[in-house]
Design a protein around this motif. Structure first.
Motif, short mmCIF file in Angstrom:
data_model
loop_
_atom_site.label_atom_id
_atom_site.label_comp_id
_atom_site.label_asym_id
_atom_site.label_seq_id
_atom_site.Cartn_x
_atom_site.Cartn_y
_atom_site.Cartn_z
N GLU B 86 -47.00 -34.50 32.14
CA GLU B 86 -45.53 -34.39 32.10
C GLU B 86 -45.07 -33.03 32.57
O GLU B 86 -45.61 -32.00 32.19
N LYS B 87 -44.00 -33.06 33.40
CA LYS B 87 -43.55 -31.85 34.05
C LYS B 87 -43.04 -30.82 33.04
O LYS B 87 -43.27 -29.62 33.19
N LEU B 88 -42.38 -31.29 31.98
CA LEU B 88 -41.82 -30.39 30.97
C LEU B 88 -42.89 -29.47 30.41
O LEU B 88 -42.71 -28.25 30.34
N PHE B 89 -44.03 -30.07 30.02
CA PHE B 89 -45.08 -29.26 29.40
C PHE B 89 -45.68 -28.28 30.39
O PHE B 89 -46.03 -27.16 30.03
N PHE B 90 -45.81 -28.74 31.65
CA PHE B 90 -46.34 -27.83 32.66
C PHE B 90 -45.41 -26.62 32.85
O PHE B 90 -45.84 -25.48 32.91
N THR B 91 -44.10 -26.90 32.91
CA THR B 91 -43.13 -25.81 33.08
C THR B 91 -43.22 -24.82 31.92
O THR B 91 -43.30 -23.61 32.12
N VAL B 92 -43.24 -25.37 30.69
CA VAL B 92 -43.29 -24.50 29.50
C VAL B 92 -44.57 -23.68 29.50
O VAL B 92 -44.56 -22.46 29.25
N ALA B 93 -45.69 -24.34 29.81
CA ALA B 93 -46.98 -23.65 29.75
C ALA B 93 -47.04 -22.54 30.80
O ALA B 93 -47.44 -21.41 30.50
N ILE B 98 -47.36 -17.02 32.56
CA ILE B 98 -46.93 -15.99 33.50
C ILE B 98 -46.15 -14.92 32.76
O ILE B 98 -46.35 -13.71 32.97
N GLY B 99 -45.27 -15.39 31.83
CA GLY B 99 -44.49 -14.42 31.04
C GLY B 99 -45.38 -13.47 30.27
O GLY B 99 -45.18 -12.25 30.30
N SER B 100 -46.43 -14.00 29.61
CA SER B 100 -47.28 -13.12 28.80
C SER B 100 -48.01 -12.12 29.68
O SER B 100 -48.21 -10.97 29.29
N GLY B 258 -32.68 -21.67 24.25
CA GLY B 258 -33.09 -23.06 24.43
C GLY B 258 -33.46 -23.39 25.86
O GLY B 258 -34.13 -24.39 26.12
N SER B 259 -33.06 -22.54 26.80
CA SER B 259 -33.35 -22.85 28.21
C SER B 259 -34.66 -22.23 28.67
O SER B 259 -35.11 -22.49 29.77
N GLN B 260 -35.25 -21.36 27.84
CA GLN B 260 -36.44 -20.60 28.28
C GLN B 260 -37.58 -20.78 27.29
O GLN B 260 -38.23 -19.82 26.89
N ASN B 265 -42.22 -22.81 21.11
CA ASN B 265 -40.95 -23.52 20.93
C ASN B 265 -41.14 -25.02 21.16
O ASN B 265 -40.59 -25.85 20.43
N ALA B 266 -41.96 -25.34 22.15
CA ALA B 266 -42.22 -26.75 22.44
C ALA B 266 -42.95 -27.40 21.26
O ALA B 266 -42.65 -28.53 20.88
N ILE B 267 -43.90 -26.65 20.68
CA ILE B 267 -44.63 -27.18 19.52
C ILE B 267 -43.65 -27.43 18.36
O ILE B 267 -43.67 -28.47 17.71
#
Lengths: 370, 313
Positions: B86-93, B98-100, B258-260, B265-267
């Protein structure tokens, strides 16, 4: 113009009226001296005498509060350490643990932009000089204390600096290794003919390695002289006390007869030391080296001496090649005199509590005012 | 003369009393068991963690029954399949990963000069100031701090008001990726400084003087001497910052609005919004796995740095 001045300058180092004050402490006071090229100078003094501060100013770590340091005739006050041509061996060596011995030696060549092709040969030459030719690939922690010393020397000398500074690098070594390294310093210094300033609190080291000795105390230079002169003609009581084992006999001046100063203690006299010519009645101290005193069970055993006192042995310390006696002499004050007995036949012959005779010559007693 | 009072201090008398009590309660013959007994609380706590992980592993193989809103009884890999497709989880991951990494790099760059000055300054006043400035944010807490940023960076916040004074129309400073990264860097900085400082303290100042006398200016001294010798500190600080920001919850939630969302947050959403415990457990386990792999890779490449423990060889 400055180039020719540098070439003709007679002194490798000149220190002129240098003072250093930090946090209200006057660490170095009005230091002035010259050092000729190729000489080995030792700055000797107790801890807190300002000797390391003076050395660090010459190296460029810390600018004098006033006064100026000249290297090869040029004032270096505003020259940072990395632009001075000075090799320094630090107290804790400061070898780089993440490099091998050879990399440590190559480091200054790389930093000073030597031709990369010439670096390996030059590094090897200097590793050979300090007798580490085969250990270049070892890491620093894989080397013994003495070998680390040698790496530090090679690193400080490999770029052929005008001046080598030694900041008590031998202080942490055990006695045997220290004496071995002192002779190594001497050998390498003579071989390369590099002007060297060494800092130490070890009087023996100063006497062994140096062409000249500066004795410092409380930030002031007390005396600058050749080792023999420092030992035989100390300029003041501090120098006499700091180098060698010296007895001080306090008293007042009874009369002066030319070079001879007679004390108010009957039978005790000395000669003028460092031009000190007190008036009669002035307080004075006679300085007498422990090895100048002869000891015997009776006056007749002393031989040819012009001063003789009777005393009682209060302690006898066996040091192997000699015995140190402490002898209390009623007529010369409370403090017992320390006497060396090097005679292998007689030494350790006097028990604690036994009566002895001490003898010396008036010319061996130097009289100071302080 | 009376003996000095400090020749047998009060604290020793206290210890004597405590030892007497201990001897009465716990006979001497049991003393061999004492070290193990002291280990027990920690073992229990770690053991509970393992139990929880085991439970989550079990849950991660059960899908949510949309009719009853209960986890299914049978096991399947559906959740894992969803997590990887699912694209959502890929985006969040990828956003969190990358952020970390960005946060770690920026934090280390900012933390180094701070720790260096703190360790090397001769002024005790400056050192104390830097230490207090470092510890003060710890007393505030992450959520309160994030709300503080809302006040400062909001559309009617201090920054935009100041910009308004010079005629700049309000800029949207919040609820975007840079805002989250900014908040994370600000939050991580003290951790990094605290991890770097001991490593820098361990480098003798004489090393830098030596490099200077050998001909290195401060830039080359930094590159050839300070940086390599501070490596253990950078590894330790980097690992701590990386794992903490990878798993952070409050800052992406508040400054991202909520947008980032990050993984945490997903968990949270899976557990408490959609009540899909199986999916939440799957994501949580994957996060543990990814974090462990990253730490493992750093250990393998660079060693454990200041996190290395045990007797030195």
């Amino acid at each position: 113009m400055t180039e020719t001045m540098a070439a003709d300058a007679p002194f490798a180092v000149s220190v002129r009226g240098v003072n250093m004050v930090f946090d209200g402490v006057h660490a170095v006071r009005d230091a002035t001296f010259d050092l000729e090229k190729g000489r080995f100078l030792t700055i000797l003094g107790p801890s807190g005498s300002g000797k390391t501060t003076l050395l660090r100013m010459i190296a460029g770590f810390g600018r004098p509060t006033s006064g100026e340091v000249f290297i090869n005739g040029l004032a270096v006050g505003s020259v940072p350490p990395h632009k001075r041509s000075i090799g320094m061996v630090f107290q804790k060596l400061a070898l780089f643990p993440h490099m091998t011995a050879a990399e440590n030696v190559a480091f200054p060549l790389k930093m000073r932009r030597f031709d990369a092709r010439s670096i390996p040969d030059r590094v090897q030459r200097y590793l050979d000089l300090v007798k580490l030719g085969k250990l270049g690939d070892r890491r620093i922690h894989e080397l013994s204390g003495g070998q680390q010393q040698r790496v530090a020397i090679a690193r400080a000398l490999v770029f052929e600096p005008d001046l080598l500074l030694l900041d008590e690098p031998l202080a942490a070594l055990d006695r045997k290794l220290r004496e071995e390294m002192q002779l190594e310093f001497r050998r390498i210094q003579r071989e390369l003919d590099v002007t060297t300033i060494n800092v130490t609190h070890d009087q023996r080291e100063a006497l062994v390695v140096s062409d000249e000795i500066i004795v410092m105390d409380h930030g002031r230079i007390q005396q600058k002289a050749r080792p023999e002169a420092t030992y035989r003609q100390p300029k003041n009581a501090f120098v006499a006390n700091f180098i060698g084992v010296t007895n001080f006999i306090e008293g007042a001046v009874a009369s002066i007869d030319g070079e001879k100063i007679v004390f108010d203690r009957p039978g005790f006299a000395g000669r003028v030391g460092n031009g000190f010519r007190p008036a009669a009645g002035a307080a004075a101290r006679g300085a007498l080296r422990a090895e100048q005193i002869r000891i015997g069970s009776g006056r007749e055993a002393l031989g040819d001496v012009d001063t003789i006192f009777d005393g009682t042995v209060t302690d006898a310390i066996f040091e192997g090649e000699r015995v140190v006696y402490e002898v209390s002499v009623k007529d010369l004050g409370e403090t017992p005199l320390r006497v060396f007995d090097h005679d292998p036949v007689t030494h350790n012959q006097h028990d604690i509590g036994s009566s002895v005779a001490l003898g010396w010559n008036v010319k061996d007693v130097l009289v100071f005012g302080d | 003369m009376r003996p000095s009072r400090t020749s047998y201090p009060l604290s020793w008398r206290l210890m004597d009393a405590l030892e007497a009590i201990a001897a009465a309660v716990w006979p001497r013959s049991f003393s061999a068991a004492v070290p193990w007994l002291m280990l027990l609380p920690a073992v229990v706590l770690v053991g509970l963690l393992v139990l929880g992980l085991w439970d989550m592993a079990d849950g991660s193989f059960r899908t949510l029954d949309t009719a009853t809103f209960l986890p299914s009884d049978d096991y399947s890999l559906t959740n894992y399949h969803r997590a990887f497709t699912e694209k959502l989880f890929f985006t969040v991951a990828s956003r969190s990963l990358i952020g970390s990494l960005i946060v770690t790099a920026v934090t280390l760059i900012f933390a180094f000069p701070y720790s260096y000055v703190m360790v090397r300054t001769r002024s005790t006043v400056l050192r104390k100031f830097l230490l207090i400035a470092l510890f003060l944010p710890f007393f505030i807490g992450q959520v309160v701090r994030a709300y503080g940023w809302l006040i400062i960076l909001g559309s009617q916040g201090m920054v935009n008001e100041a910009l308004g004074l010079v005629g700049v129309s309000p800029i949207r400073l919040l609820y975007n990726y840079p805002a989250v990264l900014f908040g994370l860097v600000q939050y991580m900085l003290p951790f990094a400084v605290l991890m770097l400082a001991p490593a820098l303290t361990a480098i003798p100042e004489e090393m830098e003087s030596a490099a200077g006398s050998l001909g290195a200016n401060w830039v080359r001294t930094f590159i050839h001497v300070v940086l390599p010798l501070a490596k253990p500190g950078f590894i330790g600080a980097g690992l701590v910052v990386m794992t903490l920001s990878l798993t952070d919850f409050a800052i992406p939630a508040i400054l991202g609005g909520g947008s980032q969302d990050f993984i945490a947050n997903a968990i949270y959403d899976q557990f408490f919004r959609t009540s899909d415990q199986g999916m939440g457990a799957t994501l949580a386990l994957l996060l543990v796995a990814v974090g462990s792999i990253m730490v493992g890779v750093v250990f393998a490449l660079f060693g454990a740095g200041t996190l290395a423990i045990g007797r030195s060889k």
